[in-house]
Design an enzyme around this catalytic site. Structure first.
Site, PDB file in Angstrom:
ATOM      1  N   SER A  95       1.134  49.078 -35.529  1.00  0.00           N
ATOM      2  CA  SER A  95       2.560  49.467 -36.035  1.00  0.00           C
ATOM      3  C   SER A  95       3.009  48.439 -37.291  1.00  0.00           C
ATOM      4  O   SER A  95       2.126  49.122 -38.415  1.00  0.00           O
ATOM      5  CB  SER A  95       3.781  49.472 -34.367  1.00  0.00           C
ATOM      6  OG  SER A  95       5.162  49.928 -34.895  1.00  0.00           O
ATOM      7  N   ASP A 196       4.010  58.742 -28.419  1.00  0.00           N
ATOM      8  CA  ASP A 196       3.861  57.434 -29.278  1.00  0.00           C
ATOM      9  C   ASP A 196       5.874  57.252 -29.323  1.00  0.00           C
ATOM     10  O   ASP A 196       6.209  58.387 -29.918  1.00  0.00           O
ATOM     11  CB  ASP A 196       3.880  57.570 -30.811  1.00  0.00           C
ATOM     12  CG  ASP A 196       4.257  56.160 -31.284  1.00  0.00           C
ATOM     13  OD1 ASP A 196       4.935  55.407 -30.539  1.00  0.00           O
ATOM     14  OD2 ASP A 196       3.508  55.396 -31.865  1.00  0.00           O
ATOM     15  N   HIS A 226       3.093  53.282 -27.064  1.00  0.00           N
ATOM     16  CA  HIS A 226       2.921  52.534 -28.890  1.00  0.00           C
ATOM     17  C   HIS A 226       2.243  51.572 -29.243  1.00  0.00           C
ATOM     18  O   HIS A 226       1.190  51.338 -29.550  1.00  0.00           O
ATOM     19  CB  HIS A 226       4.088  52.563 -29.140  1.00  0.00           C
ATOM     20  CG  HIS A 226       4.178  52.111 -31.108  1.00  0.00           C
ATOM     21  ND1 HIS A 226       3.908  52.839 -32.151  1.00  0.00           N
ATOM     22  CD2 HIS A 226       5.062  50.448 -30.837  1.00  0.00           C
ATOM     23  CE1 HIS A 226       4.327  51.821 -32.975  1.00  0.00           C
ATOM     24  NE2 HIS A 226       4.559  50.501 -32.504  1.00  0.00           N
TER      25      HIS A 226
END
Length: 257
Positions: A95, A196, A226
């Protein structure tokens, strides 16, 4: 000083001088999300670092006193230490950790041997995102994004709130990194969850369209959300990234011979 949350501690392993890996956790997250990946790489003999980013792992309020430059500087310090002892140093990120990894690649060039990124963030499609810089001046936080995991019973050690001043700084980081994507020329292994709810698929498209790397592989993760490093597809991430690091290192050593 506020103590670090249990499970949020940084991780380090002194392994081979050949391959080093710096792992970067995500926004409001901690090294906990990277720990299984780090332990796998350590078991494979690599030298590994997973720092805790400033403002993370204590209280969400602490994040509002930090900016993306603080997070980057912490990673940059660890990258320097790792690259000083390893022949090939890779940067892996989840991320926002992927966003910071890209910035390291932009700044350090060939010193970064390669990148393995899981659901890296470069933008958002959420309504009201443009208002975050303004809202952050009067509203300290909103609901958090932690525990976005498909696998039942798995908990991520992360904040349950999203600090808005820090979120506004993250948006600034996205812009900086997007503007310099053409400077990313290193081998790239991209893992993208098919579903996601946090980072939109357009982030991966922006990345793939913007980098100038010749060696690019995209892997779609069918059974993870995610935080895929703690999810069903984690073994795929661990095995493929290990093979990727070994392959790229062997290529670099061969070219240097």
């Amino acid at each position: 000083m506020v103590p670090v949350l249990t499970g949020a501690e940084p991780f380090a392993h002194e392994g081979s001088d050949d391959i080093g890996v710096l792992l970067c956790h995500g926004f409001t997250g901690t090294p906990h999300s990277m720990r299984p990946w780090a332990e796998h790489l350590a078991a494979e003999g690599f030298s590994v670092r997973v720092p805790l980013l400033p403002g993370h792992g204590t209280r969400w309020q602490d994040m509002n006193r930090t900016r993306w430059q603080h997070w980057y500087d912490r990673l940059d310090t660890h990258f320097g230490q790792l690259s000083a002892r390893c022949r090939s140093t890779f940067v892996f990120g989840l991320s926002m950790g992927g966003t910071l990894a890209l910035r390291l690649a932009q700044r350090h060039g060939a010193e970064v041997a390669g990148l393995a990124l899981v659901n890296p963030s470069l933008t958002t499609l959420q309504r009201g995102a443009r208002l975050v810089p303004l809202l952050s001046k009067v509203w300290p936080s909103v609901a958090g994004i932690a525990d976005n995991i498909a696998k039942p019973g798995v908990h991520e050690v992360a904040y349950d709130r999203t600090p808005l001043r820090a979120a506004a700084s993250l948006q600034q980081l996205w812009g900086v990194v997007r503007d310099d994507l053409g400077r990313v020329q290193q081998p790239l292994l991209l893992f993208r969850s098919a579903v996601d709810p946090v980072v939109p698929a357009i982030s991966s498209r922006l990345l793939l369209d913007g980098v100038t790397s010749d060696d690019v592989t995209e892997v779609v993760l069918p059974d993870s959300y995610h935080v895929a490093t703690l999810d069903h597809d984690a073994p795929t991430i661990f095995a493929a990234s290990t093979e990727f690091a070994r392959r790229v290192h062997e290529s670099r050593v061969g070219e240097a011979a």
